[in-house]
Motif scaffolding. Structure first.
Motif, PDB file in Angstrom:
ATOM      1  N   SER A   1       0.832  -1.210   0.000  1.00 28.05           N
ATOM      2  CA  SER A   1       0.000   0.000   0.000  1.00 28.05           C
ATOM      3  C   SER A   1       0.865   1.258   0.000  1.00 28.05           C
ATOM      4  O   SER A   1       0.528   2.256  -0.641  1.00 28.05           O
ATOM      5  CB  SER A   1      -0.953   0.012   1.196  1.00 28.05           C
ATOM      6  OG  SER A   1      -0.221  -0.023   2.413  1.00 28.05           O
TER       7      SER A   1
ATOM      8  N   ALA B   1       0.877   3.745  -3.269  1.00 30.37           N
ATOM      9  CA  ALA B   1       0.268   5.052  -3.005  1.00 30.37           C
ATOM     10  C   ALA B   1       0.901   6.150  -3.850  1.00 30.37           C
ATOM     11  O   ALA B   1       0.222   7.086  -4.271  1.00 30.37           O
ATOM     12  CB  ALA B   1       0.379   5.398  -1.520  1.00 30.37           C
TER      13      ALA B   1
ATOM     14  N   ALA C   1      -0.668   7.050  -7.383  1.00 26.60           N
ATOM     15  CA  ALA C   1      -2.010   7.636  -7.475  1.00 26.60           C
ATOM     16  C   ALA C   1      -2.072   8.831  -8.414  1.00 26.60           C
ATOM     17  O   ALA C   1      -3.084   9.051  -9.069  1.00 26.60           O
ATOM     18  CB  ALA C   1      -2.505   8.023  -6.083  1.00 26.60           C
TER      19      ALA C   1
END
Length: 123
Positions: A93, A97, A100
């Motif tokens: 994660s 991230a 994004a």
């Protein structure tokens, strides 16, 4: 265009994974985009989650337009929530991230074949 490649491996000290070396050679070739050496950093023996996050945030702050992150573990991690690099756990994660905003690309790979670093220095 400002671009940067980060190659992260999980080899023991004194070694690099064969695929890390192959990715480096590909990136610097005409077929791989002719990346300059100064645009590539290699962590052959792992990296901490904090250090990787720091590097990625620094690249964003410098307005790097393209970030290529190559993660090479010792075994496949498709269903895992984390990867292990040199004994350090990094949550996927956290890795994903930074993608994004669309400027980052992550490639996961695995390799158990090691190359001694002194062999590379003499090549």
């Amino acid at each position: 265009m400002k671009k940067y490649a980060i190659l992260c491996g999980s080899a023991p000290d004194g070694f690099t994974q064969k695929k890390i070396n192959e990715m480096h050679d590909f990136l610097t070739s005409d077929f791989g985009g002719s990346w300059a050496e100064k645009e590539i950093v290699i962590f052959p023996n792992g990296v901490t989650e904090a250090m990787l996050s720091f590097v990625l945030e620094r690249l964003r702050a410098d307005k790097t337009e393209q970030i290529f992150l190559y993660i090479c573990t010792l075994s496949p991690t498709a269903d895992d929530e984390s990867v292990w690099l040199g004994g350090e756990e990094i949550r996927k994660s956290v890795i994903e991230a930074f993608c994004a905003d669309g400027c980052g690309q992550v490639v996961y790979d695995s390799c158990r074949e090691m190359v001694r670093e002194e062999v590379l220095e003499n090549a």
